[in-house]
Design an enzyme around this catalytic site. Structure first.
Site, PDB file in Angstrom:
ATOM      1  CE  LYS A 225     -12.408 -81.134  69.043  1.00 55.48           C
ATOM      2  NZ  LYS A 225     -11.489 -80.548  68.037  1.00 55.48           N
TER       3      LYS A 225
ATOM      4  CB  THR B 204     -10.813 -79.377  64.607  1.00 51.98           C
ATOM      5  OG1 THR B 204      -9.973 -79.918  63.577  1.00 51.98           O
ATOM      6  CG2 THR B 204     -12.243 -79.280  64.085  1.00 51.98           C
TER       7      THR B 204
ATOM      8  CE  LYS C  31     -10.922 -81.932  60.560  1.00 53.02           C
ATOM      9  NZ  LYS C  31      -9.929 -81.658  61.616  1.00 53.02           N
TER      10      LYS C  31
END
Length: 295
Positions: A240, A95, A171
């Protein structure tokens, strides 16, 4: 039969490798950690000396690292791109920012190497169990070639587009939602603790009600069992991911009130307990009110 590779053999990457091997796919892998490399070879993987060495041995390779800079270093330059043959496929399962995925695609332009931008959801249990959800953006040809590898690690493969960055964009939207669900669950758990509600009671009600979900149920289970470390959901990863979601929102001019509040809760947890997992945010809140939720 295609030959597969995995670069990054942590909690998630080791699950990818485990399931590729279990499906009978020859799998080469690399990680900077000697301990992880030993575990990989014990499960039947072929140890490589670095990303370029992985590229020499495979047709399809997953890249499961933490950051965009790491992904670029692994794939471009003297990384995978230097040894992968034309027609090979890189599956960017990490990601990272959508812009970084596009940078990687630009770096591969003209090489004949296909990129599938496909971050995943399902966490440690999904990776280890081979039940991840994939958000894949890539050409039909690349998807077809990589399908045996993708089906080995995933229960559900969504094709969300063809352009690099689309997987990462989807995402980012998903993580903004999951971050909010987690944060609301942490707060509900602390409210119950302070009110004297047993953890098992809260879990039983939430998990069988409209408020329940995989994310909420998992969080509550970890909280009431006081499992705050080593569950495969390290807080730095969600921190993150929320950073990526909020950066995208800022670029697009979209207000994300709930995700912003979630980010601050995760920041508090990461600052106080940097080695903890997502659920450790609850401990920060419990310390404020002087109550703990236990089973």
């Amino acid at each position: 039969m295609i030959k597969c590779g995995v670069v990054g053999l942590g909690d998630m990457g080791s699950g990818l490798a485990k399931n590729l091997i279990a499906k009978g796919l020859q799998t080469a892998g690399f990680d900077l950690s000697e301990q992880r490399m030993n575990a990989f070879t014990e499960m039947g993987g072929q140890a490589a000396q670095g990303p370029a060495d992985v590229g020499r041995q495979v047709d399809v390779v997953f890249v499961m690292v933490m950051t965009g800079d790491q992904a670029k270093a692994v794939i471009l330059g003297d990384g995978l791109a230097s040894t992968l043959q034309p027609g090979s496929v890189v599956i960017l399962s990490a990601t990272i920012r959508a812009a970084e995925a596009r940078e990687i695609a630009d770096g591969l332009a003209g090489s004949g190497i296909d990129l599938i931008d496909s971050p995943v959801s399902g966490g440690f249990p999904g990776a280890q169990g081979g039940t991840l959800t994939m958000m894949a953006a890539g050409s039909d040809a690349a998807m077809e070639k990589a399908r045996p590898a993708m089906e080995a690690v995933s229960k559900t493969i969504h094709k969300v587009g063809t352009e690099p960055g689309m997987g990462q964009t989807v995402k980012a939207c998903l993580q903004s939602l999951i971050g909010g669900v987690f944060s609301a669950t942490f707060e509900a758990a602390v409210l119950a603790a302070k009110a004297g509600v047993p953890g098992q009671v809260l879990y039983d009600v939430v998990s069988t009600s409209s408020g329940g979900s995989i994310a909420a149920n998992t969080a509550l289970e970890k909280i009431i069992d006081r499992q705050f470390v080593g569950t495969g959901s390290q807080i730095s990863t969600m921190h993150k991911d929320l950073t990526i979601s909020l950066d995208l929102a800022r670029e697009l001019g979209v207000p994300l009130f709930t995700a912003t509040a979630a980010m601050q809760l995760f920041q508090a947890g990461k600052t106080k307990y940097p080695e903890g997992d997502n659920w450790i945010v609850t401990r920060v809140l419990e310390e404020i009110v002087g109550a703990e939720l236990k089973r």
